[in-house]
Design a protein around this motif. Structure first.
Motif, PDB file in Angstrom:
ATOM      1  N   HIS A   1      40.051  44.124  37.805  1.00 34.04           N
ATOM      2  CA  HIS A   1      40.420  42.824  37.713  1.00 34.04           C
ATOM      3  C   HIS A   1      39.804  41.850  36.421  1.00 34.04           C
ATOM      4  CE1 HIS A   1      42.369  39.048  39.317  1.00 34.04           C
ATOM      5  NE2 HIS A   1      41.128  38.373  39.758  1.00 34.04           N
ATOM      6  N   LYS A   2      38.721  42.087  36.054  1.00 34.79           N
ATOM      7  CA  LYS A   2      38.212  41.261  34.960  1.00 34.79           C
ATOM      8  C   LYS A   2      38.728  41.773  33.708  1.00 34.79           C
ATOM      9  CE  LYS A   2      33.657  39.755  36.765  1.00 34.79           C
ATOM     10  NZ  LYS A   2      32.418  39.592  36.626  1.00 34.79           N
ATOM     11  N   GLU A   3      38.939  43.183  33.783  1.00 34.11           N
ATOM     12  CA  GLU A   3      39.657  43.773  32.500  1.00 34.11           C
ATOM     13  C   GLU A   3      41.122  43.238  32.596  1.00 34.11           C
ATOM     14  OE1 GLU A   3      39.579  47.957  32.974  1.00 34.11           O
ATOM     15  OE2 GLU A   3      37.130  48.002  32.782  1.00 34.11           O
ATOM     16  N   VAL A   4      41.742  43.187  33.381  1.00 30.79           N
ATOM     17  CA  VAL A   4      43.179  42.514  33.609  1.00 30.79           C
ATOM     18  C   VAL A   4      43.158  40.984  33.048  1.00 30.79           C
ATOM     19  CG1 VAL A   4      45.031  41.703  34.856  1.00 30.79           C
ATOM     20  CG2 VAL A   4      44.043  43.946  35.216  1.00 30.79           C
ATOM     21  N   LEU A   5      42.368  40.150  33.565  1.00 30.62           N
ATOM     22  CA  LEU A   5      41.970  38.681  33.049  1.00 30.62           C
ATOM     23  C   LEU A   5      41.597  38.548  31.472  1.00 30.62           C
ATOM     24  CD1 LEU A   5      40.187  36.983  36.007  1.00 30.62           C
ATOM     25  CD2 LEU A   5      42.509  37.177  35.709  1.00 30.62           C
ATOM     26  N   ARG A   6      40.737  39.707  31.237  1.00 29.86           N
ATOM     27  CA  ARG A   6      40.530  39.749  29.743  1.00 29.86           C
ATOM     28  C   ARG A   6      41.544  39.873  29.060  1.00 29.86           C
ATOM     29  NH1 ARG A   6      37.065  43.592  29.985  1.00 29.86           N
ATOM     30  NH2 ARG A   6      35.134  42.244  30.564  1.00 29.86           N
ATOM     31  N   ARG A   7      42.769  40.833  29.347  1.00 28.68           N
ATOM     32  CA  ARG A   7      43.790  40.924  28.390  1.00 28.68           C
ATOM     33  C   ARG A   7      44.648  39.917  28.592  1.00 28.68           C
ATOM     34  NH1 ARG A   7      43.770  46.105  31.152  1.00 28.68           N
ATOM     35  NH2 ARG A   7      45.579  45.443  32.427  1.00 28.68           N
ATOM     36  N   ARG A   8      44.647  39.067  29.876  1.00 32.82           N
ATOM     37  CA  ARG A   8      45.506  37.772  29.936  1.00 32.82           C
ATOM     38  C   ARG A   8      45.104  36.705  29.171  1.00 32.82           C
ATOM     39  NH1 ARG A   8      46.647  38.474  36.389  1.00 32.82           N
ATOM     40  NH2 ARG A   8      48.277  40.423  36.141  1.00 32.82           N
ATOM     41  N   SER A   9      43.707  36.812  28.864  1.00 32.33           N
ATOM     42  CA  SER A   9      43.154  35.308  28.209  1.00 32.33           C
ATOM     43  C   SER A   9      42.521  35.168  26.861  1.00 32.33           C
ATOM     44  CB  SER A   9      42.104  34.830  29.309  1.00 32.33           C
ATOM     45  OG  SER A   9      40.992  35.971  29.386  1.00 32.33           O
ATOM     46  N   GLN A  10      42.644  36.505  26.292  1.00 32.58           N
ATOM     47  CA  GLN A  10      41.741  36.696  25.018  1.00 32.58           C
ATOM     48  C   GLN A  10      42.690  36.372  24.195  1.00 32.58           C
ATOM     49  OE1 GLN A  10      41.359  40.829  24.591  1.00 32.58           O
ATOM     50  NE2 GLN A  10      43.370  41.364  24.378  1.00 32.58           N
TER      51      GLN A  10
END
Length: 864
Positions: A109-118
């Motif tokens: 989930h953190k990896e997904v959020l990282r892609r979405r917010s970077q």
């Protein structure tokens, strides 16, 4: 017989399992010995005999030998203990496996959020271009507490006034960091529901992106295991009942396997709901139908209300963001913390320039340009404006010979810069034949966007859908993407596109372009006179300023030359007559004039100001926290005339020593000067005293509720004695004592015909009845009647917050004061107004205050 057989089977089982038991038990032989000792199967001597042997395997064999000697009953108990330990071990192994899976999903989930917010997407980012969030994020000023904005007025302008007030009272407003949003000073009161408000473009969505980015990068304390992010813009696309579980899985399919555990552990869950003001159903949040089960199908609005009221996932933390315009529809009684995004500070504006321009020398050069332009610097406190200003400076430095003077100047140059970037043609080069078609195509697209912007602005809408855009607009995707944000949502069987202008003010600007170019007549006057009209049309204040600026000669020429947009000449002529007419009317009747003055300022045409010839020059800008831009606008108009100013009303504007000194040359021309409800210090009073010493014009001065005492009154008295022009002095609601008031006796009744000193630190008996010029109670004369009408009109046009402030002042009355005819009428009308506000008020704390004053006015009415 059966028991003997069972016991025999236990001994036999130990013998048969001996090898596997040694393998199984050698790793926990010490804990096994302790268990056998507690169960009294082994004695201490047995334990010592085992421990004398070297190695765990030898000790395990010895345990089995001793058990065989103790008989079948001991063997049976041993096997029972072994079975219990096996079950416990399996449960532990299973929990460990589940924990591993839980952690894997958390990391995923953190990896997904990282892609979405970077990545940070700017409004005119080219296709494929990425800007790293970590390199361009600039800290936002976040303030703890409820900061009400007067939503009946334009929220951007109100924010500017509120920001000014916050700067004047820094001690009263505590800064708060993102990490502190869900922390409580009171251990007995947990913070679960947080509402973050801020005007359009102030950075609410960027703040949400910062939370997601920090969570994904493990840059915050692990208060939450999971952060679920939803936008109301996306939730608008759901037009059938659904469950909260399905809402989560729409954009987070990777959570499916562990979702039950995530929701069971809701105390470690943060749910972010971004953009409540964009919610299609935000006016319907008084739903009685609540959802308590995660799999229960319901309308989206019912699920939202259930979350906020704690019926669904009561231990989850919720962060809600909204523009001020919609917060009256939020069940604020459920909110544990309010926070306001106050935009950038001066330092952060400089930081933004450094990150935007990247090259240090260029960034400093551009920032120096902005620092010298008060309008541009003020706008840069709002992040979205800061970006627009940077874009103008970067792309359009050669469009005109001077820097922008007005808001319209900035937006026109912004539009031209983006159009020029789109066509890759130099603005100063005359268009070739093949380029004329391109310019015409662009102007047609801008007009279609303008029509859409205007229609939605009249409907109070900021969101629209693909079916709102005509086919020709959709063909120009590369251009409209510079001005429109697009959200794509995929549902089963269809894909929906949702659009909005990159910023509310860009929508207003495009709407103004449309109104300026089309043949239709102007939709409404510059000034809205009735209270009802003001409450519904106040949001159009900035739109009207843009319209005025676009219809000005210099901006209409710029749009014609670089964008192929021709303002309707009849409309330009009609507008010029309208602004002259409205200036004359408002100056003569003393109605609120500030926005019309801003419209005049946007024109930057001295002939308009000179053409306005009112019979009386009355300037009413009361009850607005004035910025330097506002003072500049007032000076711009009044500097063109040389005659006396009949009346200047600066009541409740937050005026202080600096601005008073700045407009001192105007104060010297005033006949009536109203400065009440401003917190004056001695320096400010001294500026007023300087005016009284030399002014040939001033005859009426109002300083009610301005925090002046005997010392300040003494300075004013000395000044009055020098020129002896002042006829009336209103100092109601201050801290003047009888001693201070009596120091004026040598000035009454000449030159001071009247000194109004009600609501001060006075005792009636100390004021001689022969001193008829000193008024310490209500009287039944026309002056008080006019005062009552003036106060009531202000109350009627005020927000609830401002109304309560006025009520605090005027409800401090004794029964005998109500014996006058005008007072009976005034307080009866005031009671009716408060009752009406109470009926429509949705904010719990404000409702309590209004009911308190309703009770006071009711009791005064009954006693009177």
């Amino acid at each position: 017989m059966v028991e003997e057989k069972a016991c025999a089977s236990c001994l036999k089982a130990i013998r048969q399992l001996r090898v596997s038991l040694v393998d199984e038990l050698e790793g926990r032989i010490d804990s096994l010995l302790d268990t056998l000792l507690r169960q009294e199967l082994f004695s201490r001597d047995d334990r010592e005999e085992v421990l004398c042997l070297p190695g765990p395997r030898a000790r395990t064999r010895k345990v089995l030998d001793i058990l065989e000697c103790k008989g079948e009953e001991a063997a049976s108990i041993f096997l029972s203990l072994r079975s219990q330990q096996q079950t416990s071990t399996q449960d532990g192994t299973r929990d460990q496996c589940q924990s591993v899976e839980y952690d894997k999903v958390k990391q995923k989930h953190k990896e997904v959020l990282r892609r979405r917010s970077q990545s940070l997407l700017f409004y005119n980012t080219r296709h494929g271009e990425k800007t790293l969030f970590s390199e361009h994020y600039v800290n936002l000023l976040l303030l703890d507490g409820h900061h009400c904005l007067e939503i009946k007025k334009h929220e951007i302008l109100t924010f500017g006034q509120k920001r000014l007030a916050l700067q004047q009272k820094p001690v009263l407003h505590r800064k708060i960091t993102l990490a502190e949003l869900f922390l409580s000073k009171n251990p007995n009161r947990k913070v679960r529901k947080v509402l973050v408000t801020g005007v359009a473009g102030i950075g609410k969505t960027i703040l949400v992106q910062k939370i997601l980015f920090d969570f994904a990068e493990n840059m915050v304390s692990p208060a939450f295991d999971f952060v679920i992010h939803m936008t109301f813009r996306d939730l608008n696309l759901i037009n059938k009942p659904t469950s909260f579980r399905q809402l989560i899985l729409r954009k987070n399919r990777h959570l499916a396997k562990e979702l039950d555990r995530i929701l069971e552990n809701d105390s470690k869950l943060l749910i972010i709901l971004d953009g409540f003001d964009e919610f299609r159903h935000y006016r319907s949040c008084d739903e009685d139908l609540l959802v308590t089960e995660l799999d229960e199908d319901a309308e989206v609005v019912e699920i939202f209300v259930s979350l906020i009221q704690g019926e669904l996932l009561p231990n989850a933390s919720i962060l809600l963001t909204s523009r001020p315009a919609a917060i009256d529809h939020i069940p604020v009684g459920c909110i544990d913390r309010f926070a306001l995004i106050a935009g950038f500070s001066f330092t952060e504006v400089r930081d933004f320039f450094s990150r935007y321009f990247q090259e240090a020398g260029l960034a400093e050069q551009m920032f120096a340009v902005v620092a010298q332009n008060e309008l541009m610097l003020t706008l840069c406190f709002i992040p979205a404006f800061c970006y627009i200003v940077c874009c103008v400076l970067k792309e359009s430095g050669d469009l005109c010979g001077e820097s922008p003077k007005t808001m319209t100047d900035i937006y026109v140059q912004y539009l031209v810069a983006l159009l020029r970037s789109h066509t890759q043609a130099r603005a100063e080069t005359p268009p070739r034949e093949n380029e004329r078609g391109v310019v015409q195509q662009l102007s047609d697209t801008v007009l279609r966007l303008g029509r859409l912007a205007f229609q939605k602005l009249m409907e109070h809408q900021t969101l629209f859908y693909s079916n709102d855009l005509d086919a020709s607009l959709l063909e120009e995707r590369s251009l409209i993407s510079a001005f429109l944000d697009k959200t794509v949502a995929q549902e089963a069987g269809f894909t929906e596109e949702v659009y909005s202008f990159a910023h509310l003010t860009i929508q207003e600007f495009f709407a103004a372009i449309y109104c300026a170019v089309v043949d239709d007549p102007l939709p409404f006057p510059l000034h809205d006179s009735s209270p009802d009209t003001r409450s519904t049309k106040g949001h159009l204040a900035l739109f009207k300023r843009f319209l005025s600026g676009i219809l000005s000669e210099r901006n209409s020429c710029l749009l014609s030359r670089h964008a192929g947009l021709q303002c309707n000449p009849d409309k330009v002529k009609c507008y010029r007559q309208m602004i002259i007419s409205e200036l004359e009317i408002l100056c003569e009747n003393g109605a609120h004039i500030l926005n019309v003055l801003h419209c005049l300022f946007e024109q930057q045409d001295s002939s308009l100001a000179l053409a306005a010839q009112p019979k009386r020059l009355r300037i009413n800008v009361s009850d607005e926290t004035l910025s330097q831009m506002d003072y500049n606008t007032i000076k711009y108009f009044l500097n063109f005339s040389k005659e006396n100013i009949s009346e200047l009303d600066l009541t409740g504007t937050g005026v202080s020593c600096g601005p008073l000194q700045d407009i001192k040359h105007l104060l010297l021309r005033c006949e009536s000067l109203w400065l009440g409800e401003n917190n004056f210090d001695m320096d400010a009073v001294q500026v007023i005293a300087d005016v009284l010493q030399v002014s040939e014009s001033i005859i009426n001065l109002g300083l009610g509720w301005s925090n002046i005492g005997d010392k300040e009154l003494g300075a004013l008295s000395d000044a009055i004695r020098m020129k002896r022009k002042l006829r009336e002095l209103w100092i109601e609601g201050n801290q003047v004592s009888c001693k201070g008031l009596l120091s004026l006796t040598d000035l009454t009744p000449d030159p001071l015909v009247k000194v109004v000193a009600i609501w001060n630190n006075l005792v009636d008996t100390e004021i001689s009845r022969s001193e008829s010029s000193l008024v310490v109670n209500f009287t039944d004369d026309d002056a008080w009647k006019e005062w009552g009408a003036w106060v009531f009109n202000r109350c009627e046009a005020s927000s609830n917050e401002k109304l309560v402030t006025v009520l605090h002042k005027v409800c401090n009355i004794s029964v005998h004061c109500l014996e006058t005819t005008w007072a009976k009428t005034f307080y009866r009308r005031l009671l009716q107004l408060v009752k009406h506000r109470t009926e429509i008020c949705t904010e719990e704390e404000m409702l309590r205050k209004l009911k308190k004053f309703e009770g006071i006015l009711n009791s005064d009415k009954s006693e009177g």
